[in-house]
Design a protein around this motif. Structure first.
Motif, PDB file in Angstrom:
ATOM      1  N   THR A   1       0.513  -1.486   0.317  1.00 35.81           N
ATOM      2  CA  THR A   1      -0.208  -0.358   0.222  1.00 35.81           C
ATOM      3  C   THR A   1       0.701   1.016  -0.125  1.00 35.81           C
ATOM      4  OG1 THR A   1       0.131  -0.045   2.753  1.00 35.81           O
ATOM      5  CG2 THR A   1      -1.602  -0.582   1.086  1.00 35.81           C
ATOM      6  N   VAL A   2       0.574   2.247  -0.845  1.00 32.91           N
ATOM      7  CA  VAL A   2       1.366   3.709  -0.505  1.00 32.91           C
ATOM      8  C   VAL A   2       0.563   4.378   0.159  1.00 32.91           C
ATOM      9  CG1 VAL A   2       2.566   3.171  -2.568  1.00 32.91           C
ATOM     10  CG2 VAL A   2       0.523   4.545  -2.978  1.00 32.91           C
ATOM     11  N   PRO A   3       1.424   5.696   0.744  1.00 30.43           N
ATOM     12  CA  PRO A   3       2.423   5.574   0.797  1.00 30.43           C
ATOM     13  C   PRO A   3       3.430   4.669   2.347  1.00 30.43           C
ATOM     14  CG  PRO A   3       1.622   7.269   2.134  1.00 30.43           C
ATOM     15  CD  PRO A   3       1.000   6.356   1.785  1.00 30.43           C
ATOM     16  N   PRO A   4       4.544   4.152   1.641  1.00 28.71           N
ATOM     17  CA  PRO A   4       5.556   5.167   1.293  1.00 28.71           C
ATOM     18  C   PRO A   4       5.360   4.107  -1.062  1.00 28.71           C
ATOM     19  CG  PRO A   4       6.665   3.127   1.826  1.00 28.71           C
ATOM     20  CD  PRO A   4       5.348   2.866   2.277  1.00 28.71           C
ATOM     21  N   VAL A   5       5.162   4.942  -1.550  1.00 29.48           N
ATOM     22  CA  VAL A   5       5.972   4.925  -3.072  1.00 29.48           C
ATOM     23  C   VAL A   5       7.525   4.050  -3.691  1.00 29.48           C
ATOM     24  CG1 VAL A   5       5.438   5.447  -5.668  1.00 29.48           C
ATOM     25  CG2 VAL A   5       3.871   6.675  -4.073  1.00 29.48           C
ATOM     26  N   PRO A   6       7.472   2.570  -3.621  1.00 30.71           N
ATOM     27  CA  PRO A   6       8.459   2.118  -4.576  1.00 30.71           C
ATOM     28  C   PRO A   6       9.175   3.602  -5.501  1.00 30.71           C
ATOM     29  CG  PRO A   6       7.225   0.568  -4.559  1.00 30.71           C
ATOM     30  CD  PRO A   6       6.540   2.370  -4.427  1.00 30.71           C
ATOM     31  N   VAL A   7      10.629   4.086  -4.608  1.00 26.47           N
ATOM     32  CA  VAL A   7      11.256   4.477  -6.203  1.00 26.47           C
ATOM     33  C   VAL A   7      12.878   3.781  -6.122  1.00 26.47           C
ATOM     34  CG1 VAL A   7      12.403   6.668  -5.772  1.00 26.47           C
ATOM     35  CG2 VAL A   7      10.359   6.841  -3.942  1.00 26.47           C
ATOM     36  N   LEU A   8      12.492   4.081  -7.774  1.00 26.16           N
ATOM     37  CA  LEU A   8      14.191   3.624  -8.430  1.00 26.16           C
ATOM     38  C   LEU A   8      15.106   3.967  -8.049  1.00 26.16           C
ATOM     39  CD1 LEU A   8      15.572   1.614 -10.311  1.00 26.16           C
ATOM     40  CD2 LEU A   8      14.422   2.834 -12.465  1.00 26.16           C
ATOM     41  N   VAL A   9      16.488   3.643  -7.540  1.00 24.30           N
ATOM     42  CA  VAL A   9      17.376   4.490  -7.219  1.00 24.30           C
ATOM     43  C   VAL A   9      18.594   4.436  -7.696  1.00 24.30           C
ATOM     44  CG1 VAL A   9      15.995   5.240  -5.356  1.00 24.30           C
ATOM     45  CG2 VAL A   9      17.441   3.038  -5.159  1.00 24.30           C
ATOM     46  N   SER A  10      18.562   2.477  -8.849  1.00 20.31           N
ATOM     47  CA  SER A  10      19.778   2.649  -8.975  1.00 20.31           C
ATOM     48  C   SER A  10      19.829   1.668 -10.697  1.00 20.31           C
ATOM     49  CB  SER A  10      20.459   1.304  -8.149  1.00 20.31           C
ATOM     50  OG  SER A  10      22.056   1.573  -8.595  1.00 20.31           O
TER      51      SER A  10
ATOM     52  N   GLU B   1      17.157  -1.309  -7.996  1.00 21.25           N
ATOM     53  CA  GLU B   1      17.363  -1.276  -6.797  1.00 21.25           C
ATOM     54  C   GLU B   1      15.750  -0.203  -6.278  1.00 21.25           C
ATOM     55  OE1 GLU B   1      19.924  -0.652  -2.688  1.00 21.25           O
ATOM     56  OE2 GLU B   1      20.351  -0.887  -5.282  1.00 21.25           O
ATOM     57  N   PHE B   2      15.243  -0.602  -5.434  1.00 25.66           N
ATOM     58  CA  PHE B   2      14.194   0.595  -4.889  1.00 25.66           C
ATOM     59  C   PHE B   2      13.917   0.718  -3.444  1.00 25.66           C
ATOM     60  CE2 PHE B   2      12.378  -1.058  -9.510  1.00 25.66           C
ATOM     61  CZ  PHE B   2      11.525  -0.484  -9.769  1.00 25.66           C
ATOM     62  N   THR B   3      13.690   1.674  -3.262  1.00 22.24           N
ATOM     63  CA  THR B   3      14.032   2.235  -1.502  1.00 22.24           C
ATOM     64  C   THR B   3      12.532   1.909  -1.412  1.00 22.24           C
ATOM     65  OG1 THR B   3      14.025   4.376  -2.132  1.00 22.24           O
ATOM     66  CG2 THR B   3      16.189   3.269  -1.819  1.00 22.24           C
ATOM     67  N   GLY B   4      11.913   1.626  -0.305  1.00 16.83           N
ATOM     68  CA  GLY B   4      10.520   1.921   0.364  1.00 16.83           C
ATOM     69  C   GLY B   4       9.647   0.966   0.274  1.00 16.83           C
TER      70      GLY B   4
END
Length: 270
Positions: A132-141, A158-161
């Motif tokens: 469930t969001v938030p948090p939104v998966p964020v692409l960082v690498s 790689e995703f954070t969250g």
């Protein structure tokens, strides 16, 4: 030629000479002389044994390091084209390896034939977003790696969250999300990755990748030739791969921590 006397023989002769020229017995201790000579002999035998064992060990290492034995000994250098990096064969438990973040490859390609290519399907595969969001998966690498020993090339995202959902499948043409503008991506076949409930930008709209691969990045591996970030639009992050041919692929996930997730795609080389 006369053989030189040993220390034992020299000491024995000296003691006998002293005995012959004195009326009384000199300080001649035969047992002490014999014991000392035995110690000298033991030391010489020990040194000889160590020398033989060392020579045998060196010979064994050279033999096991020779090409074609399948074993590792003294490294064979010069005239080789072995890859600089390696990874476990497909199906192993290890996670993604290779490359730097932000869209630049870290390993060099190799034209040397590697392991037998895995038999993976070419059909599309999906995994829904279950969080469930938030948090939104964020692409960082974004990372890439060549794995000739396993017969495949790899891209890792790689995703954070939390972990995103994804859909991976072949497409005829790569286009920009939203505008639909075609993307000229090096390669003969194109694998589209779409990550749902995800984003590749921060709260201010700036890219979370540095640099952002919005223009095609040439990789030049035997199978993975290029990739591009072709979408970050309405909760979907799209990354397209330019490949040498439409070969089988495999998608896996790695959870590094509750807020750090990696999705990696391995593409067979033939």
């Amino acid at each position: 030629m006369k053989r030189p006397m040993s220390p034992f023989e020299q000491e024995l002769v000296k003691a006998m000479d002293e005995y012959a020229h004195h009326a009384t017995s000199p300080g001649f201790d035969a047992a002490r002389i014999v014991a000392r000579e035995r110690r000298r002999i033991r030391v010489r035998i020990s040194l000889a044994t160590v020398s033989v064992a060392t020579a045998a060990g060196i010979a064994a290492c050279v033999a096991t390091g020779a090409p074609g034995t399948g074993r590792v000994g003294v490294p064979v250098v010069g005239g080789t084209t072995a890859p600089a990096t390696s990874s476990p064969a497909p199906g192993a438990s290890a996670g993604p390896t290779g490359a730097t973040g932000g869209g630049s490859p870290a390993t060099s390609s190799s034209s040397t034939p590697g392991g037998v290519a895995p038999s993976w399907p070419t059909t599309a595969t999906s995994s829904p977003f279950t969080g469930t969001v938030p948090p939104v998966p964020v692409l960082v690498s974004v990372r890439v790696g060549a794995h000739p020993e396993g017969g495949y090339d790899r891209i890792s995202l790689e995703f954070t969250g939390q972990a995103p959902g994804y859909h991976v499948g072949y497409v005829q043409q790569v286009v920009r999300d939203g505008s639909g503008a075609p993307v000229s991506l090096p390669g003969s076949a194109f694998l589209q990755l779409a990550f749902t409930s995800a984003q590749a930008h921060d709260a201010n709209g700036g890219s979370t990748l540095n640099p952002a691969p919005t223009n095609p990045v040439t990789v030049g591996y035997p199978e993975l030739r290029s990739y591009v970030l072709n979408g970050d639009f309405e909760g979907t992050v799209s990354v397209a791969l330019g490949l040498a041919a439409q070969h089988g692929f495999h998608v896996s996930e790695l959870t590094k921590s509750p807020t750090d997730h990696v999705v990696y795609i391995d593409i067979a080389r033939s």
